[in-house]
Design a protein around this motif. Structure first.
Motif, PDB file in Angstrom:
ATOM      1  N   ARG A 107     -62.367 -28.630   6.084  1.00 36.80           N
ATOM      2  CA  ARG A 107     -63.777 -28.986   5.956  1.00 36.80           C
ATOM      3  C   ARG A 107     -64.073 -29.397   4.517  1.00 36.80           C
ATOM      4  O   ARG A 107     -63.378 -29.005   3.581  1.00 36.80           O
ATOM      5  N   ILE A 108     -65.128 -30.176   4.344  1.00 34.87           N
ATOM      6  CA  ILE A 108     -65.612 -30.500   3.005  1.00 34.87           C
ATOM      7  C   ILE A 108     -66.534 -29.376   2.546  1.00 34.87           C
ATOM      8  O   ILE A 108     -67.422 -28.953   3.281  1.00 34.87           O
ATOM      9  N   GLY A 109     -66.301 -28.896   1.320  1.00 32.73           N
ATOM     10  CA  GLY A 109     -67.119 -27.827   0.779  1.00 32.73           C
ATOM     11  C   GLY A 109     -67.810 -28.250  -0.501  1.00 32.73           C
ATOM     12  O   GLY A 109     -67.787 -29.417  -0.900  1.00 32.73           O
ATOM     13  N   THR A 110     -68.422 -27.280  -1.154  1.00 27.64           N
ATOM     14  CA  THR A 110     -69.140 -27.512  -2.410  1.00 27.64           C
ATOM     15  C   THR A 110     -68.511 -26.652  -3.493  1.00 27.64           C
ATOM     16  O   THR A 110     -68.528 -25.424  -3.388  1.00 27.64           O
ATOM     17  N   PRO A 111     -67.952 -27.266  -4.534  1.00 22.70           N
ATOM     18  CA  PRO A 111     -67.351 -26.466  -5.605  1.00 22.70           C
ATOM     19  C   PRO A 111     -68.419 -25.896  -6.525  1.00 22.70           C
ATOM     20  O   PRO A 111     -69.593 -26.271  -6.458  1.00 22.70           O
ATOM     21  N   TYR A 112     -68.008 -25.013  -7.392  1.00 21.48           N
ATOM     22  CA  TYR A 112     -68.890 -24.490  -8.429  1.00 21.48           C
ATOM     23  C   TYR A 112     -69.368 -25.671  -9.281  1.00 21.48           C
ATOM     24  O   TYR A 112     -68.562 -26.475  -9.762  1.00 21.48           O
TER      25      TYR A 112
ATOM     26  N   ALA B   6     -74.897 -20.890  -2.721  1.00 22.94           N
ATOM     27  CA  ALA B   6     -73.565 -20.672  -3.304  1.00 22.94           C
ATOM     28  C   ALA B   6     -72.897 -19.454  -2.691  1.00 22.94           C
ATOM     29  O   ALA B   6     -71.693 -19.453  -2.430  1.00 22.94           O
ATOM     30  N   ILE B   7     -73.694 -18.400  -2.448  1.00 23.00           N
ATOM     31  CA  ILE B   7     -73.128 -17.185  -1.846  1.00 23.00           C
ATOM     32  C   ILE B   7     -72.633 -17.480  -0.434  1.00 23.00           C
ATOM     33  O   ILE B   7     -71.542 -17.064  -0.030  1.00 23.00           O
ATOM     34  N   TYR B   8     -73.437 -18.240   0.336  1.00 21.83           N
ATOM     35  CA  TYR B   8     -73.029 -18.584   1.701  1.00 21.83           C
ATOM     36  C   TYR B   8     -71.773 -19.449   1.683  1.00 21.83           C
ATOM     37  O   TYR B   8     -70.858 -19.260   2.491  1.00 21.83           O
ATOM     38  N   SER B   9     -71.714 -20.397   0.726  1.00 22.14           N
ATOM     39  CA  SER B   9     -70.535 -21.262   0.625  1.00 22.14           C
ATOM     40  C   SER B   9     -69.278 -20.445   0.378  1.00 22.14           C
ATOM     41  O   SER B   9     -68.239 -20.673   1.008  1.00 22.14           O
ATOM     42  N   GLN B  10     -69.370 -19.460  -0.531  1.00 23.33           N
ATOM     43  CA  GLN B  10     -68.211 -18.630  -0.823  1.00 23.33           C
ATOM     44  C   GLN B  10     -67.837 -17.777   0.391  1.00 23.33           C
ATOM     45  O   GLN B  10     -66.658 -17.588   0.681  1.00 23.33           O
ATOM     46  N   TYR B  11     -68.840 -17.274   1.090  1.00 21.05           N
ATOM     47  CA  TYR B  11     -68.571 -16.450   2.267  1.00 21.05           C
ATOM     48  C   TYR B  11     -67.801 -17.248   3.323  1.00 21.05           C
ATOM     49  O   TYR B  11     -66.819 -16.749   3.891  1.00 21.05           O
TER      50      TYR B  11
ATOM     51  N   GLY C 140     -61.577 -38.716  -1.556  1.00 22.65           N
ATOM     52  CA  GLY C 140     -61.397 -38.710  -2.998  1.00 22.65           C
ATOM     53  C   GLY C 140     -62.549 -38.045  -3.730  1.00 22.65           C
ATOM     54  O   GLY C 140     -63.716 -38.346  -3.487  1.00 22.65           O
ATOM     55  N   GLY C 141     -62.224 -37.116  -4.630  1.00 24.45           N
ATOM     56  CA  GLY C 141     -63.228 -36.420  -5.398  1.00 24.45           C
ATOM     57  C   GLY C 141     -63.870 -35.245  -4.690  1.00 24.45           C
ATOM     58  O   GLY C 141     -64.731 -34.575  -5.270  1.00 24.45           O
ATOM     59  N   LYS C 142     -63.455 -34.964  -3.469  1.00 26.49           N
ATOM     60  CA  LYS C 142     -64.050 -33.873  -2.696  1.00 26.49           C
ATOM     61  C   LYS C 142     -63.301 -32.560  -2.924  1.00 26.49           C
ATOM     62  O   LYS C 142     -62.108 -32.546  -3.229  1.00 26.49           O
ATOM     63  N   TYR C 143     -64.038 -31.475  -2.734  1.00 24.99           N
ATOM     64  CA  TYR C 143     -63.478 -30.125  -2.745  1.00 24.99           C
ATOM     65  C   TYR C 143     -63.471 -29.655  -1.297  1.00 24.99           C
ATOM     66  O   TYR C 143     -64.511 -29.662  -0.623  1.00 24.99           O
ATOM     67  N   LEU C 144     -62.308 -29.256  -0.807  1.00 27.23           N
ATOM     68  CA  LEU C 144     -62.138 -28.944   0.604  1.00 27.23           C
ATOM     69  C   LEU C 144     -61.960 -27.445   0.794  1.00 27.23           C
ATOM     70  O   LEU C 144     -61.431 -26.753  -0.083  1.00 27.23           O
TER      71      LEU C 144
ATOM     72  N   PHE D  80     -60.434 -23.069 -11.689  1.00 30.09           N
ATOM     73  CA  PHE D  80     -61.520 -23.952 -12.099  1.00 30.09           C
ATOM     74  C   PHE D  80     -60.932 -25.234 -12.700  1.00 30.09           C
ATOM     75  O   PHE D  80     -61.371 -26.341 -12.398  1.00 30.09           O
ATOM     76  N   GLY D  81     -59.924 -25.047 -13.549  1.00 32.46           N
ATOM     77  CA  GLY D  81     -59.272 -26.204 -14.165  1.00 32.46           C
ATOM     78  C   GLY D  81     -58.647 -27.133 -13.147  1.00 32.46           C
ATOM     79  O   GLY D  81     -58.634 -28.361 -13.337  1.00 32.46           O
ATOM     80  N   ASN D  82     -58.110 -26.586 -12.049  1.00 30.59           N
ATOM     81  CA  ASN D  82     -57.556 -27.430 -10.987  1.00 30.59           C
ATOM     82  C   ASN D  82     -58.604 -28.386 -10.431  1.00 30.59           C
ATOM     83  O   ASN D  82     -58.331 -29.563 -10.192  1.00 30.59           O
ATOM     84  N   VAL D  83     -59.816 -27.875 -10.211  1.00 28.76           N
ATOM     85  CA  VAL D  83     -60.876 -28.712  -9.655  1.00 28.76           C
ATOM     86  C   VAL D  83     -61.327 -29.756 -10.675  1.00 28.76           C
ATOM     87  O   VAL D  83     -61.517 -30.932 -10.341  1.00 28.76           O
TER      88      VAL D  83
END
Length: 312
Positions: free
Chosen positions: A284-289, A3-8, A275-279, A204-207
């Motif tokens: 790029r495709i990322g990973t949300p909280y 998660a830390i790397y994703s945020q970085y 669809g349903g992805k967090y970018l 957060f609510g947006n996601v």
């Protein structure tokens, strides 16, 4: 560590492999960009190649100036749509005006937002300004435009339309409940909550909203995505401390970079399958909280928002 790397990598992203040069010809397409008079929204309107773009904004004079500048740069004239996301009645009027003018909508960019405004500021209906504008206002606009989004999907090949929801890496906030419904409207509890946490909650609510929209309408042709546009020099940081604003202006890129990921979602062929992805930046495709993916939370938020707008 993941998660830390994703945020970085969201804050300091690698160079993009996709550019605005890859945007296809969008002739015949109709788009709405909320907050299109400045920053990332304006860049999104600028780069909507040959589409008919509705620039939805609260301030008509600023919007008309942006429309003039866009015409000088592109030769195309965007259309002003008066929209104040902090007033649900204005949202309803904007949707009705659009539906009087148009029979199709290919892309809705839910781009506008406010960040860490003074605590005393609330929406016209008494909601926390950040949640009311960033989440509830966009929900209501999307809800009112669902019929035209669905009909457009049904009349086009490959039978899909898109709703692109601008969130932020700030949606990662592991302290306290991910959504505290008791702070959505003005209350003593809301006023004891930090402005930064309220901002994170709205992002957060947006996601959560984007994911629930995909669950409900993805099989009917609506491609719903959420994204972090990047840490960008825009007016949204005007309420930050002078030191933080200076750091952003020194380190981070122009708003045109911030438009890249949402343009990828809203215009590219690949975007039809997101669809349903967090970018994340850049394209790029990322990973949300993790908690944003909770279907029960998505249902609860949707039901709450439906209740708020039912009598508007």
């Amino acid at each position: 560590m993941g998660a830390i790397y994703s945020q970085y990598t969201q804050i300091f992203p690698p160079k993009s492999t996709w550019s605005v040069d890859n945007i296809p010809d969008l002739s015949g397409k109709v788009m709405i960009v909320t907050g299109g008079n400045s920053g990332i929204g304006k860049e999104t309107a600028l780069l909507g190649r040959n589409a008919k773009v509705y620039l939805a904004a609260r301030d008509e004079s600023k919007a008309e100036e942006a429309i003039r500048e866009l015409k000088e740069e592109t030769g195309r004239e965007a259309v002003f749509l008066k929209l104040d996301l902090g007033d649900l009645r204005s949202v309803k009027r904007a949707a009705e005006e659009f539906l009087r003018r148009e029979k199709r909508l290919d892309v809705l960019f839910n781009n506008a937002g406010v960040a860490v405004p003074p605590m005393e500021l609330v929406t016209d209906q008494g909601y926390d300004l950040q949640f009311g504008t960033n989440v509830l206002g966009h929900f209501y606009l999307t809800k009112l435009l669902l019929p035209v989004l669905l009909s457009t999907a049904g009349s086009t090949h490959p039978g899909k339309t898109r709703v692109v929801n601008t969130s932020s890496v700030a949606h990662y906030h592991p302290f306290g409940p991910p959504l505290d419904f008791d702070t959505f409207k003005d209350s003593p509890k809301r006023r004891k909550t930090s402005k930064v946490k309220l901002y994170a909650q709205s992002k957060f609510g947006n996601v959560v909203f984007a994911n629930e929209l995909e669950r409900r309408y993805g099989t009917r042709g609506i491609v719903s995505t959420s994204l972090h546009p990047g840490v960008i020099k825009t007016n949204i940081s005007r309420n930050n401390s002078p030191l933080l604003r200076s750091l952003i202006n020194m380190i981070y890129p122009h708003a045109s970079h911030g438009a890249l990921t949402q343009l990828w979602a809203g215009t590219s062929q690949e975007g039809l399958e997101l669809g349903g992805k967090y970018l994340i930046p850049w394209a790029r495709i990322g990973t949300p909280y993790g908690p944003t993916n909770d279907p029960a939370l998505g249902r609860d938020l949707w039901v709450w928002m439906e209740e708020q707008v039912q009598d508007i």
